[in-house]
Design a protein around this motif. Structure first.
Motif, short mmCIF file in Angstrom:
data_model
loop_
_atom_site.label_atom_id
_atom_site.label_comp_id
_atom_site.label_asym_id
_atom_site.label_seq_id
_atom_site.Cartn_x
_atom_site.Cartn_y
_atom_site.Cartn_z
N ASP A 59 0.93 -1.13 0.07
CA ASP A 59 0.12 -0.08 -0.06
C ASP A 59 0.84 1.26 -0.11
OD1 ASP A 59 0.87 -0.39 2.32
OD2 ASP A 59 -0.72 -0.26 3.42
N GLY B 35 0.96 3.54 -4.73
CA GLY B 35 1.59 3.03 -3.49
C GLY B 35 3.26 2.78 -3.73
N ALA B 36 3.45 1.82 -2.99
CA ALA B 36 4.96 1.54 -3.10
C ALA B 36 5.27 1.04 -4.49
CB ALA B 36 5.18 0.50 -2.12
N ASP B 59 -5.67 7.06 -1.43
CA ASP B 59 -5.24 7.36 -0.10
C ASP B 59 -4.05 8.56 0.16
OD1 ASP B 59 -6.54 4.90 0.59
OD2 ASP B 59 -4.63 3.64 0.13
N LEU B 61 -0.58 9.81 2.47
CA LEU B 61 0.49 9.22 2.81
C LEU B 61 0.71 9.04 4.40
CD1 LEU B 61 3.22 8.22 1.34
CD2 LEU B 61 4.29 10.37 2.28
N GLU B 64 3.71 5.04 8.19
CA GLU B 64 4.43 3.65 7.85
C GLU B 64 4.44 3.37 6.64
OE1 GLU B 64 1.40 4.19 9.62
OE2 GLU B 64 -0.18 3.15 8.87
N ASN B 65 4.14 4.44 5.58
CA ASN B 65 4.34 4.21 4.21
C ASN B 65 5.90 4.55 3.61
OD1 ASN B 65 0.87 5.32 3.45
ND2 ASN B 65 1.72 3.25 3.76
N HIS B 69 7.93 4.10 0.02
CA HIS B 69 7.42 4.81 -0.95
C HIS B 69 8.34 6.04 -1.53
CE1 HIS B 69 4.30 7.33 -2.55
NE2 HIS B 69 3.42 6.38 -2.59
N LYS B 80 -1.55 10.45 -1.87
CA LYS B 80 -0.50 10.11 -2.64
C LYS B 80 -0.44 10.34 -4.08
CE LYS B 80 0.06 5.91 0.41
NZ LYS B 80 -0.57 4.33 0.37
#
Ligand SMILES: [Zn+2]
Lengths: 59, 327
Positions: A59, B35-36, B59, B61, B64-65, B69, B80
């Protein structure tokens, strides 16, 4: 600087590894497993087992 | 390209200097999921020269991303898609990146269609199977190639270890995402993993190469696309775990192209199936892609062959019966 030998990695493989590297695999979309193609002359007992991994996207 | 000046130097970003050491490949790409995986794919596509890029992600950011990322602490709490598009426009002014803070599946039909229609290639890099399916359907409807990068997790060790890249061509020339993902209906996919033993950026780089090959079928790198092997699996530098070592018999960086068969029954989305679509796929030579290696053998529908044989036997029987009646 000399050119890197193209077949270095291949040369480092054992006969068994080199043979397995050549093997074709297919995705069984019903089970989500990668399965090896059967090759003529292969002992069915020495066939690699299917590989099951769950899919996950970051994610 | 406008002669914009960078903040720190007075050097103009002229086109010939930017692409002096790296011939530009361009095209329009829709990236669903920033995302990543999707985030790094977008950055890499901008580096290659693609423009415009449209990024879609609902979403924002979170803390924990940021370890995996392209965005970092300054963008925390920002959407994001729009934040990354802004970063790409700033870092690579030749790329017109546009962010859409939205769930692709919830977009009004018209808006979704207009995003899909202008794209040369679609990338689906989301954590939702429903969204991946929506992109697949949209790609088929619009007749666009699509790429589906993901990560595989060994359910026992819960470590992401293998990268997966599925790619599709429209018109039943390859199996579609649905053909390859029937099992994903069962929803047994892992939702969380402990760590990543495969480098996410490795998957993103490889995905960008697949996108480039699809957008430029005449380019030398399109040789990596073989329609008989439309799934690419990647293993990183980490030691191979027992769960996947059969596919990757050697330690270290490697990739394997895997065959995705058409389903035994017609696919509900692309209508391709094993006995019809495989002959279509091997016969169609209009996509500019290299011929399949090894030569696909056209397969005959067993039912049709049996019916023909039965019909022939019946006709011969009737003819011989007629002849014996005459004599
Ligand atoms: Zn399909």
């Amino acid at each position: 600087m000399g050119a890197a030998p193209n077949s270095l990695q291949q040369a480092e493989l054992t006969e068994e590894q080199a043979r397995e590297k050549e093997r074709e695999w297919f995705l069984d979309a019903e089970t989500g497993e990668l399965k090896p193609d059967e090759r003529p002359g292969d002992d069915p007992r020495s066939q690699p087992r299917p590989v099951r991994a769950a899919r996950w996207t970051f994610d | 390209m406008d002669l914009r000046l960078t903040e720190r130097s007075a050097e103009p970003l002229t086109e010939d200097r930017v692409w002096a050491r790296h011939p530009r490949r361009t095209g329009a790409v829709l990236i669903v999921g920033a995302g990543a995986v999707g985030g790094f794919v977008a950055e890499e596509l901008a580096r290659i020269g693609f423009s415009p890029l449209h990024l879609v992600d609902p979403d924002t950011l979170a803390l924990e991303n940021i370890v995996r990322h392209p965005l970092g602490a300054p963008e925390l709490g920002q959407p994001k898609a729009t934040a990354l598009a802004g970063r790409i426009r700033r870092d690579f002014p030749s790329c017109a990146a546009v962010g859409h803070c939205a769930d692709f599946t919830a977009l009004p039909d018209e808006e979704r269609w207009s995003l899909v229609r202008w794209a040369d290639v679609l990338v689906a890099a989301t954590d939702s199977a429903a969204c991946q399916r929506a992109v697949n359907k949209a790609a088929l409807m619009a007749g666009r190639p699509a790429v589906f990068p993901a990560v595989w997790v060994d359910p026992r060790i819960r470590d992401a270890e293998v990268g997966e890249i599925l790619w599709t061509l429209p018109g039943r020339r390859t199996p579609c995402y649905e053909c390859a993902a029937a099992f994903r209906r069962a929803a047994s996919d892992t939702q969380a993993a402990r760590g990543a033993r495969v480098d996410i950026q490795l998957i993103a780089l490889a995905t960008a190469q697949v996108v480039t090959a699809l957008a430029h079928p005449d380019d030398a790198r399109s040789a990596l696309l073989d329609r008989r092997h439309t799934a690419i699996y990647l293993h990183g530098f980490t030691p191979t775990s027992p769960g996947v070592e059969a596919v990757f018999p050697t330690d270290g960086l490697s990739s394997r192209s895997v065959r995705v068969p058409f389903p035994p029954r017609p696919c509900p989305v692309c209508r391709g199936w094993r006995y019809v679509a495989s002959t279509d796929a091997s016969a169609g030579r209009d996509d500019g892609l290299p011929p399949p290696r090894g030569g696909a053998q056209p397969r005959w529908p067993v039912g049709a062959v049996l019916t023909a044989v039965l019909l022939l036997v019946t006709v011969l029987f009737v003819v011989s019966l007629a002849q014996s009646t005459h004599s």
